[in-house]
Design a protein around this motif. Structure first.
Motif, PDB file in Angstrom:
ATOM      1  N   PHE A  51       0.860  -1.182   0.000  1.00 26.34           N
ATOM      2  CA  PHE A  51       0.000   0.000   0.000  1.00 26.34           C
ATOM      3  C   PHE A  51       0.900   1.237   0.000  1.00 26.34           C
ATOM      4  O   PHE A  51       1.566   1.531   1.000  1.00 26.34           O
ATOM      5  CB  PHE A  51      -0.904  -0.012   1.231  1.00 26.34           C
ATOM      6  CG  PHE A  51      -1.999   1.021   1.183  1.00 26.34           C
ATOM      7  CD1 PHE A  51      -3.002   0.949   0.229  1.00 26.34           C
ATOM      8  CD2 PHE A  51      -2.024   2.058   2.104  1.00 26.34           C
ATOM      9  CE1 PHE A  51      -4.014   1.893   0.192  1.00 26.34           C
ATOM     10  CE2 PHE A  51      -3.030   3.002   2.069  1.00 26.34           C
ATOM     11  CZ  PHE A  51      -4.038   2.925   1.117  1.00 26.34           C
ATOM     12  N   PRO A  52       0.952   1.987  -1.106  1.00 21.29           N
ATOM     13  CA  PRO A  52       1.956   3.045  -1.245  1.00 21.29           C
ATOM     14  C   PRO A  52       1.786   4.207  -0.275  1.00 21.29           C
ATOM     15  O   PRO A  52       2.755   4.904   0.043  1.00 21.29           O
ATOM     16  CB  PRO A  52       1.781   3.506  -2.692  1.00 21.29           C
ATOM     17  CG  PRO A  52       0.373   3.146  -3.046  1.00 21.29           C
ATOM     18  CD  PRO A  52       0.097   1.876  -2.304  1.00 21.29           C
ATOM     19  N   SER A  53       0.565   4.422   0.224  1.00 20.67           N
ATOM     20  CA  SER A  53       0.341   5.519   1.166  1.00 20.67           C
ATOM     21  C   SER A  53       1.163   5.338   2.435  1.00 20.67           C
ATOM     22  O   SER A  53       1.526   6.317   3.093  1.00 20.67           O
ATOM     23  CB  SER A  53      -1.139   5.616   1.523  1.00 20.67           C
ATOM     24  OG  SER A  53      -1.926   5.891   0.382  1.00 20.67           O
ATOM     25  N   ALA A  54       1.460   4.077   2.798  1.00 15.18           N
ATOM     26  CA  ALA A  54       2.229   3.830   4.017  1.00 15.18           C
ATOM     27  C   ALA A  54       3.610   4.464   3.921  1.00 15.18           C
ATOM     28  O   ALA A  54       4.101   5.074   4.883  1.00 15.18           O
ATOM     29  CB  ALA A  54       2.347   2.330   4.261  1.00 15.18           C
ATOM     30  N   LYS A  55       4.242   4.341   2.775  1.00 18.15           N
ATOM     31  CA  LYS A  55       5.574   4.910   2.625  1.00 18.15           C
ATOM     32  C   LYS A  55       5.524   6.431   2.651  1.00 18.15           C
ATOM     33  O   LYS A  55       6.414   7.092   3.202  1.00 18.15           O
ATOM     34  CB  LYS A  55       6.221   4.412   1.330  1.00 18.15           C
ATOM     35  CG  LYS A  55       7.706   4.757   1.247  1.00 18.15           C
ATOM     36  CD  LYS A  55       8.438   3.879   0.277  1.00 18.15           C
ATOM     37  CE  LYS A  55       9.948   4.139   0.365  1.00 18.15           C
ATOM     38  NZ  LYS A  55      10.729   3.245  -0.495  1.00 18.15           N
ATOM     39  N   LEU A  56       4.478   7.018   2.070  1.00 18.43           N
ATOM     40  CA  LEU A  56       4.334   8.473   2.111  1.00 18.43           C
ATOM     41  C   LEU A  56       4.072   8.958   3.536  1.00 18.43           C
ATOM     42  O   LEU A  56       4.588  10.003   3.949  1.00 18.43           O
ATOM     43  CB  LEU A  56       3.194   8.905   1.194  1.00 18.43           C
ATOM     44  CG  LEU A  56       3.494   8.875  -0.307  1.00 18.43           C
ATOM     45  CD1 LEU A  56       2.217   9.132  -1.098  1.00 18.43           C
ATOM     46  CD2 LEU A  56       4.556   9.900  -0.671  1.00 18.43           C
ATOM     47  N   ASP A  60       6.314  -0.824   7.331  1.00 22.57           N
ATOM     48  CA  ASP A  60       6.045  -2.232   7.035  1.00 22.57           C
ATOM     49  C   ASP A  60       4.756  -2.302   6.220  1.00 22.57           C
ATOM     50  O   ASP A  60       3.664  -2.130   6.751  1.00 22.57           O
ATOM     51  CB  ASP A  60       5.911  -3.029   8.336  1.00 22.57           C
ATOM     52  CG  ASP A  60       5.607  -4.500   8.099  1.00 22.57           C
ATOM     53  OD1 ASP A  60       5.507  -4.902   6.921  1.00 22.57           O
ATOM     54  OD2 ASP A  60       5.454  -5.245   9.077  1.00 22.57           O
ATOM     55  N   HIS A  61       4.909  -2.532   4.905  1.00 22.04           N
ATOM     56  CA  HIS A  61       3.730  -2.596   4.042  1.00 22.04           C
ATOM     57  C   HIS A  61       3.571  -4.007   3.480  1.00 22.04           C
ATOM     58  O   HIS A  61       3.294  -4.198   2.298  1.00 22.04           O
ATOM     59  CB  HIS A  61       3.806  -1.566   2.911  1.00 22.04           C
ATOM     60  CG  HIS A  61       5.107  -1.554   2.170  1.00 22.04           C
ATOM     61  ND1 HIS A  61       5.500  -2.561   1.338  1.00 22.04           N
ATOM     62  CD2 HIS A  61       6.112  -0.642   2.160  1.00 22.04           C
ATOM     63  CE1 HIS A  61       6.685  -2.279   0.828  1.00 22.04           C
ATOM     64  NE2 HIS A  61       7.077  -1.132   1.306  1.00 22.04           N
ATOM     65  N   GLY A  62       3.720  -4.993   4.346  1.00 22.31           N
ATOM     66  CA  GLY A  62       3.668  -6.374   3.878  1.00 22.31           C
ATOM     67  C   GLY A  62       2.550  -7.210   4.439  1.00 22.31           C
ATOM     68  O   GLY A  62       2.542  -8.431   4.286  1.00 22.31           O
ATOM     69  N   HIS A  63       1.571  -6.597   5.115  1.00 19.19           N
ATOM     70  CA  HIS A  63       0.488  -7.361   5.732  1.00 19.19           C
ATOM     71  C   HIS A  63      -0.605  -7.683   4.713  1.00 19.19           C
ATOM     72  O   HIS A  63      -1.060  -6.802   3.990  1.00 19.19           O
ATOM     73  CB  HIS A  63      -0.103  -6.582   6.915  1.00 19.19           C
ATOM     74  CG  HIS A  63       0.862  -6.402   8.050  1.00 19.19           C
ATOM     75  ND1 HIS A  63       0.861  -7.190   9.171  1.00 19.19           N
ATOM     76  CD2 HIS A  63       1.886  -5.521   8.206  1.00 19.19           C
ATOM     77  CE1 HIS A  63       1.825  -6.805   9.985  1.00 19.19           C
ATOM     78  NE2 HIS A  63       2.463  -5.791   9.426  1.00 19.19           N
ATOM     79  N   LYS A  64      -1.047  -8.907   4.689  1.00 21.09           N
ATOM     80  CA  LYS A  64      -2.052  -9.332   3.714  1.00 21.09           C
ATOM     81  C   LYS A  64      -3.456  -9.146   4.286  1.00 21.09           C
ATOM     82  O   LYS A  64      -3.705  -9.358   5.461  1.00 21.09           O
ATOM     83  CB  LYS A  64      -1.833 -10.794   3.329  1.00 21.09           C
ATOM     84  CG  LYS A  64      -0.535 -11.035   2.573  1.00 21.09           C
ATOM     85  CD  LYS A  64      -0.402 -12.481   2.154  1.00 21.09           C
ATOM     86  CE  LYS A  64       0.897 -12.704   1.367  1.00 21.09           C
ATOM     87  NZ  LYS A  64       1.051 -14.112   0.943  1.00 21.09           N
TER      88      LYS A  64
END
Length: 312
Positions: free
Chosen positions: A207-212, A228-232
């Motif tokens: 989910f790209p918003s997490a990095k922003l 951490d954007h790896g949760h399914k």
């Protein structure tokens, strides 16, 4: 009302649009901008629906440029349709489906249809050009909107946007963070005013918003921030939570269900806060309220993204 014009030209469409409005007794007054939607056949309706809903807040002319991603064998053809009245919300909707050589010049297709003396916004709901500000439609637009979440590799797309950013660029990955940024800023504006020593952001997969959001926290707090954007998740996509660490304990804002987040702080009662997942209409309406460059987003995408550590 929907009127179709097979095998036509932009000039004929412009003339027919005037005729339709005169015969129907409606005039194109109050339109505040032109929205250009660049998309592909079969993908137009979702974007048009969002634009129609947003038009009730921002009356506008919507021009959809639909070009096939691959050759169809059709050359030099433009099919169009004009929607007014109930089929267009508070807007005029012009759909241009271009094939072959005609599709090679999107700017030429729309120039005669733009509202005079009104801002132009370009939106790519799906796949976008590598550098939107240098694209055919981007060159004539004050604001250029993309959506990293719709790309094949959303995180790589955010990193690419950081390298190609130009004032006026915007992305829905940033717009989806408005509620999170507002709530976190409100929490930090209350006592105790202890410094944050580290922060952590988690989200559903890619989910790209997490990095922003992590990049924004990095710039604002000037502390280490992990992402951490790896949760399914099989049901929805979004930010799962943010942890802000102080010496006295942690501030946690965690999503407990799609529309609700729970705020926990040391020595304070727990609160459930309305945090709805934002749809296309919400994001588009927000971006159309601000047609000048978003300087905060510009700083975050250019300066903050390279600083974020990502937890695989």
């Amino acid at each position: 009302m929907i009127v179709e014009f097979p095998n036509t030209t932009s000039a004929k469409v412009a003339k027919e649009l005037v005729k339709i409005r005169e015969e129907g007794g409606a005039v194109a007054l109050g339109r505040v901008l032109t929205l250009l939607i660049a998309t592909h056949p079969g993908e137009e309706e979702e974007a048009i629906s969002a634009a129609n809903e947003a038009s009730r807040e921002h009356p506008m002319r919507v021009i959809v440029v639909s070009i096939p991603e691959e050759s169809t064998g059709i050359t030099n053809r433009l099919d169009a349709e004009v929607r007014v009245g109930g089929d267009a919300g508070a807007s005029d909707v012009i759909v241009l489906r271009a094939y072959g050589d005609v599709a090679s010049d999107p700017q030429g297709l729309v120039m005669g249809l733009l509202l005079p003396d009104a801002p132009v916004v370009a939106w790519w709901p799906g796949k976008a050009p590598a550098i939107v500000s240098q694209s055919s439609l981007g060159q004539i637009s004050q604001c250029r909107i993309t959506d990293a979440a719709t790309q094949i590799d959303p995180i790589a797309t955010i990193e690419a946007l950081a390298k190609t950013y130009s004032p006026g660029d915007a992305d829905f990955a940033w717009t989806r963070l408005t509620l999170w940024r507002t709530q976190l800023a409100a929490v930090l504006d209350q006592p105790p005013y202890e410094p944050i020593i580290e922060a952590h952001v988690t989200s559903t997969l890619d989910f790209p918003s997490a990095k922003l959001l992590a990049a924004w926290l990095q710039l604002q707090l000037k502390v280490p921030v992990s992402c951490d954007h790896g949760h399914k998740s099989s049901t929805w996509q979004g930010i799962l939570g943010v942890r802000l660490v102080r010496a006295s304990g942690e501030i946690q804002l965690q999503r407990v269900e799609p529309g609700i987040a729970r705020l926990s702080q040391p020595n304070q009662p727990t609160h459930d806060i309305s945090m709805p997942l934002r749809n296309l209409r919400d994001c588009l309406s927000e971006e159309l309220r601000r047609l000048d460059p978003d300087t905060v987003y510009g700083r975050v995408i250019q300066e903050g993204i390279p600083l974020v550590s990502v937890k695989a």
